[in-house]
Design an enzyme around this catalytic site. Structure first.
Site, short mmCIF file in Angstrom:
data_model
loop_
_atom_site.label_atom_id
_atom_site.label_comp_id
_atom_site.label_asym_id
_atom_site.label_seq_id
_atom_site.Cartn_x
_atom_site.Cartn_y
_atom_site.Cartn_z
CD GLU A 117 -2.85 -1.37 2.85
OE1 GLU A 117 -2.09 -0.49 3.42
OE2 GLU A 117 -3.04 -3.03 3.05
CE LYS A 119 5.08 5.28 7.28
NZ LYS A 119 5.02 6.90 7.55
CG ASP A 121 4.26 12.69 5.32
OD1 ASP A 121 3.95 12.21 6.86
OD2 ASP A 121 4.91 13.77 5.24
CE1 TYR A 228 -3.47 2.81 8.84
CE2 TYR A 228 -3.76 4.29 7.60
CZ TYR A 228 -3.73 3.92 9.17
OH TYR A 228 -3.21 5.01 10.51
CE LYS A 317 10.03 6.27 7.01
NZ LYS A 317 9.52 6.84 6.70
CB CYS A 411 30.52 43.42 -8.53
SG CYS A 411 31.08 42.27 -9.44
CB CYS A 414 33.39 44.32 -12.39
SG CYS A 414 31.26 45.05 -11.35
CB CYS A 429 26.85 43.59 -10.23
SG CYS A 429 27.91 44.82 -11.11
CB CYS A 434 29.07 43.86 -14.53
SG CYS A 434 30.21 41.78 -13.44
S1 IVH Z 1 -0.43 1.18 9.11
C1 IVH Z 1 -0.66 -1.75 12.41
N1 IVH Z 1 -0.84 1.29 6.56
O1 IVH Z 1 1.86 5.22 8.91
C2 IVH Z 1 0.04 -0.71 11.60
N2 IVH Z 1 -0.04 3.21 8.01
O2 IVH Z 1 4.16 4.82 10.73
C3 IVH Z 1 0.22 0.17 11.56
N3 IVH Z 1 0.53 5.35 7.65
O3 IVH Z 1 0.42 5.47 11.95
C4 IVH Z 1 -0.04 1.40 10.41
N4 IVH Z 1 -0.17 4.72 5.44
O4 IVH Z 1 0.02 6.72 9.83
C5 IVH Z 1 -0.04 1.90 7.36
N5 IVH Z 1 -1.66 2.29 4.20
C6 IVH Z 1 -0.77 2.70 5.63
C7 IVH Z 1 -0.31 3.48 5.94
C8 IVH Z 1 -0.14 3.81 7.08
C9 IVH Z 1 0.09 6.26 6.02
C10 IVH Z 1 0.77 5.94 8.07
C11 IVH Z 1 0.12 5.64 10.18
C12 IVH Z 1 0.50 5.30 10.63
C13 IVH Z 1 1.80 5.19 10.03
C14 IVH Z 1 3.07 4.10 10.98
#
Ligand code: IVH
Length: 678
Positions: A117, A119, A121, A228, A317, A411, A414, A429, A434
Site C-alpha cells: 500500500e 504510505k 504522509d 488502510y 522508505k 560585486c 567587477c 551589480c 560587468c
Molecule cells: S498501517 C499496524 N498502512 O504510517 C500498522 N499505516 O508509521 C499500523 N500510514 O500510524 C499502520 N499509510 O499514520 C499503515 N497504508 C498504511 C499507511 C499507514 C500511512 C501511517 C499511519 C501510521 C504510520 C506508521
C-alpha cells in the site's frame, strides 16, 4: 566519547521535543531524515545497553499524549507505528526475520502473500462504528489515547456515516487523513491572500485542519481520507487478512486506494514498492514510502508486535529527497541581470540518488530568516529535476564556530559597489559591462529557451568572451570559422557546426529574440505577449509604457523594465545590430505590406487542425495579411478552434471573441467569406 547513558538522555530529550513539535504543535522542528537518524541511534544504544533503556523511552511510544482541547478517547486496540526498511535489502531482512519466527511456530510451509500500500504522509485516524453507525472519530494521540475529533471528521464527505446493518457490532476502521496536493497549493495561496501564515507541507496542514476547535474551520479545508485497515471487530465475518479487510472496506463504501496490490513473493513486494516510488511525483498526495503487510491474519497474530510496531508490517522508505550535510561556504555569483545570487557549497552528499555539491540559497533575506550559517549542518532537499535547495540548519548541533553570512558590499566580479533597488530583496551589480553579467547574458541568449544555438554553452561562451571575440550578443553573428579554428578545442567540424548553428538561429522567431535579450522580468511567456503589442522591432522601439501594458501579463513593473531597457542607447544599438545581422525582428510572416482577406485581423489558432499544422495555419494567416498571436485578448479578431481546443477556447468564449471552426477559417482565409463581425 560521550557516555552511552548521557547520549541516551540527550537523544530522548531531543526526540521528545521533536515529537511535541510534530504531533502537538503541528510544526516540525527537525527534518524527517534527522528524526529517523536520532530514533535509530537511540534504538541502537538501547539494544546494546538494555540496562540503560528507559521504560518510557520515545522508541516505545508513538506520537504525543493528547492536548486537552478535545475529549480523550481510549482506542479499543492501540494504534501502532511501523518499523522502517530502507531499500530492498532491508525489506528482505525483515521478511527473513518474520520467516524465522514463523518457522519456530511450525508455520514454515504456510504460503505468504503481501499487500503493498502507499504510505500516505497525513494523520492517522480511527473511526468507530457501532451497529453500522459512525459513533466516533479519533486521532492517534499517543497510540493508546487519542482525541475525539468526530465533528471535524464529519466534514470529510467520503467518510461513511453508516453502512448496511448485516455488519459487525463494533468496528474500528483505520485510515489516513490527508490534504490532496492540489488543494494544499490552493489553500496556501488563499492563506497568503488573507495575510495568514502558510503551512510548510500538506501533512502539517492536514493535522492543523483536523485539530481545529471549530469544525466549520475544518470544513473549509478539503481534507480527504484513505482507509488502510480494520482493528477491533466484534461480531461475525472478521476478514481473514489484510486484503479481505480492504475488500470489505471498499465494498462498504470506505475509500480504499484502488492501486493497492496483493503479491506472492517478497521480490514482487519490493517491485511494487519501487513502482509506487516511481509514480510518487504523479500522485495527488504526499507519500513517503510504501507499506508491506503480510496478508494472512493468522500469521499476523502469530508474529505479534515488538515495541511500538507490528512484526507483520513494515514501512518501505523511499530514497530520501532530503539529506543533511555540512555547509562549507556561501559563494556569491552574478546573474545576467546583475543580481547577486548566493549559493551553498556543500560537503558532497547523496540526495535521492544524486551527489549534491551545491544548492541555491535564494537571497540574503532568506538566509537570514532561516538563520543559515557557514559551518552549519544543513538540510538539503531535492525534488524532481529542481535545483537542490537548503531547507535550513540543524541548530541543535551547533558548536558556536558557525558564522553568519554577509552579502558583499561590492560585486565579486567587477568590484563595483552593489545597489539594492527599492522594494527588492536582491542586491544588484549596477555595472552593465560587468564581465560576469555579460557572459551570463550571452549564455542566456544562446540557451535552449531563447535562440537555441547548439554548441554555444557556458564553456564556449566564457572562452569566446575571454579572448575578446564576443562581447555582445550581436558579436555572435560576426563569428567566422577561421577565428574559431584558432582557438583551443575547436576542430574543423566543431567550428563549422557552430557557425551553422549560429546561422540557423537567424530564423528563430522574434519572440525568441526578445526572450534572449534577457530584459529583467521578461521570460518566454512575457516576451510572447509583448510581440502581440510590438510585432516588430520598429514597434518595440516606439512602444510606450501604455502600449506595453496592453500586453497580457505585463504591468507597470515588467513594462517599466522594458522601457528602461529600451531607454539605453547601447541597447537600442544592440537591437539594430541584431537586425542588421539578419536576426528576425518581426513576428513571423508579418511583413506589414501584405494586403489580403485578413488585413488588420489578429488571429489565434488553437487545438489541432485537419488540413494543416498549427504553424502552417499561422503562416497562412500572415500570408493573408493577418497577424497570428498566441494568446486570446479582447483585441483578438477571431479564434480558430481545432480538435481538443482547451483554455484558449474557454477564454475566447468568455471574451465574446468569434470562434471559427476549420472549415469556416479556410473560407475566410481564401476570401470566400468575410471576416466575422464582433
Ligand atoms: S498501517 C499496524 N498502512 O504510517 C500498522 N499505516 O508509521 C499500523 N500510514 O500510524 C499502520 N499509510 O499514520 C499503515 N497504508 C498504511 C499507511 C499507514 C500511512 C501511517 C499511519 C501510521 C504510520 C506508521
Amino acid at each position: 566519547m560521550t557516555h552511552p547513558a548521557a547520549r541516551i538522555a540527550e537523544l530522548t530529550a531531543q526526540i521528545r521535543e521533536a515529537n511535541d513539535a510534530y504531533h502537538v504543535r503541528d510544526s516540525p522542528t527537525v527534518d524527517d531524515a534527522v528524526y529517523d537518524a536520532m530514533v535509530r541511534e537511540l534504538e541502537g544504544l538501547e539494544a546494546r545497553h538494555p540496562d540503560l533503556a528507559q521504560h518510557n523511552s520515545p522508541t516505545r511510544s508513538v506520537g504525543a499524549a493528547p492536548q486537552g482541547r478535545f475529549t480523550e478517547v481510549t482506542h479499543r486496540e492501540p494504534m501502532l507505528s511501523l518499523a522502517n526498511a530502507r531499500g530492498p535489502e532491508e525489506l528482505e531482512a525483515w521478511f527473513r526475520r518474520a520467516q524465522n519466527i514463523l518457522a519456530a511456530e511450525g508455520l514454515a510451509d504456510r504460503p505468504v502473500q503481501f499487500v503493498v500500500e502507499p504510505k500516505i504522509d497525513g494523520l492517522a485516524v480511527s473511526l468507530t462504528y457501532e451497529f453500522g453507525k459512525l459513533v466516533r472519530g479519533a486521532t492517534r494521540g499517543d497510540g493508546v489515547v487519542g482525541e475525539d475529533v468526530t465533528q471535524n471528521l464529519l466534514t470529510i464527505g467520503s467518510i461513511p456515516r453508516q453502512f448496511p446493518a448485516s455488519s459487525p457490532d463494533v468496528i474500528e476502521v483505520r485510515g489516513e487523513v490527508y490534504l490532496p496536493l492540489g488543494a494544499f497549493g490552493a489553500f496556501n495561496e488563499s492563506r497568503v491572500a488573507a495575510g495568514l501564515p502558510t503551512f510548510a507541507n500538506p501533512r502539517n496542514s492536514a493535522a492543523g485542519s483536523l485539530r481545529q476547535v471549530d469544525p466549520t474551520e475544518t470544513a473549509k479545508r478539503p481534507l480527504a481520507l484513505w482507509c488502510y485497515g480494520v482493528a477491533a471487530w466484534d461480531g461475525d465475518g472478521r476478514p481473514k487478512g489484510q486484503w479481505d479487510a480492504l475488500q470489505w472496506l471498499s465494498a462498504n463504501g470506505f475509500p480504499v486506494n484502488p492501486d493497492i496490490e496483493r503479491v506472492g513473493s517478497i521480490d514482487a513486494a519490493a517491485a511494487a514498492c519501487a513502482s509506487w516510488e516511481a509514480r510518487r511525483a504523479e500522485l495527488d498526495m504526499d507519500i513517503d514510502g510504501a507499506v508491506v503487510k503480510i496478508d494472512d491474519a493468522e500469521l499476523q497474530r502469530r508474529l505479534g508486535s515488538v515495541g511500538r510496531a507490528p512484526r507483520w508490517a513494515i514501512a518501505y522508505k523511499f530514497t530520501p529527497t532530503t539529506a543533511t550535510t555540512r555547509l562549507l561556504d556561501v559563494v556569491v555569483s552574478v546573474g545576467r541581470t546583475g543580481a547577486l545570487i548566493p549559493f551553498a557549497v556543500l560537503d558532497p552528499v547523496q540526495v535521492g540518488g544524486v551527489t549534491v555539491r551545491q544548492a541555491t540559497l535564494h537571497n540574503q533575506d532568506d538566509i537570514a530568516r532561516k538563520d543559515i550559517r557557514v559551518g552549519d549542518l544543513v538540510i538539503v532537499q531535492r525534488a524532481g529535476d529542481v535545483i537542490p535547495q537548503v531547507v535550513g540548519p540543524v541548530t541543535d548541533v551547533r558548536t558556536g564556530e558557525e558564522r553568519p553570512f554577509e552579502m558583499p558590499e561590492r560585486c565579486p566580479t567587477c568590484d563595483t559597489p552593489v545597489s539594492s533597488p527599492d522594494g527588492e530583496v536582491r542586491r544588484y551589480c549596477p555595472n552593465r559591462s560587468c564581465p560576469a553579467q555579460l557572459v551570463q547574458s550571452l549564455i542566456h541568449f544562446a540557451s535552449r529557451g531563447a535562440m537555441d544555438i547548439e554548441g554555444l554553452g557556458e564553456k564556449t561562451v566564457s572562452r569566446l568572451f575571454e579572448v575578446g571575440l564576443v562581447r555582445s550578443v550581436a558579436d555572435i553573428y560576426a563569428l567566422r570559422e577561421e577565428q574559431l579554428l584558432a582557438l583551443d578545442g575547436f576542430k574543423e567540424t566543431s567550428a563549422r557546426n557552430l557557425v551553422a548553428a549560429i546561422d540557423a538561429s537567424r530564423r528563430m522567431p522574434w519572440t525568441r529574440v526578445l526572450t534572449g535579450l534577457g530584459i529583467r522580468h521578461v521570460g518566454d511567456i512575457t516576451a510572447n505577449a509583448i510581440t502581440a503589442v510590438a510585432p516588430s522591432l520598429d514597434g518595440l522601439l516606439k512602444a510606450t509604457l501604455d502600449d506595453l501594458a496592453a500586453a497580457e501579463g505585463v504591468g507597470p513593473v515588467v513594462g517599466g523594465a522594458v522601457v528602461d531597457f529600451l531607454a539605453s542607447p547601447a541597447n537600442r544599438d544592440l537591437l539594430n545590430q541584431l537586425a542588421q545581422a539578419g536576426v528576425q525582428t518581426r513576428v513571423e510572416g508579418q511583413r506589414g505590406t501584405v494586403d489580403g482577406p485578413l488585413t488588420g485581423a489578429t488571429v489565434v489558432v488553437t487545438g489541432s487542425l485537419g488540413a494543416m499544422s498549427r504553424d502552417e495555419a499561422k503562416r497562412a494567416v500572415a500570408d493573408a495579411g493577418g497577424r497570428a498571436t498566441e494568446s486570446v485578448s479582447a483585441q483578438t479578431t477571431f479564434l480558430v478552434a481545432g480538435e481538443k481546443a482547451g483554455s484558449k477556447l474557454a477564454k475566447a468564449e468568455k471574451l465574446g471573441v468569434p470562434i471559427l471552426d476549420e472549415a469556416r477559417f479556410l473560407r475566410v482565409l481564401t476570401g470566400s467569406e468575410p471576416l466575422p463581425a464582433r
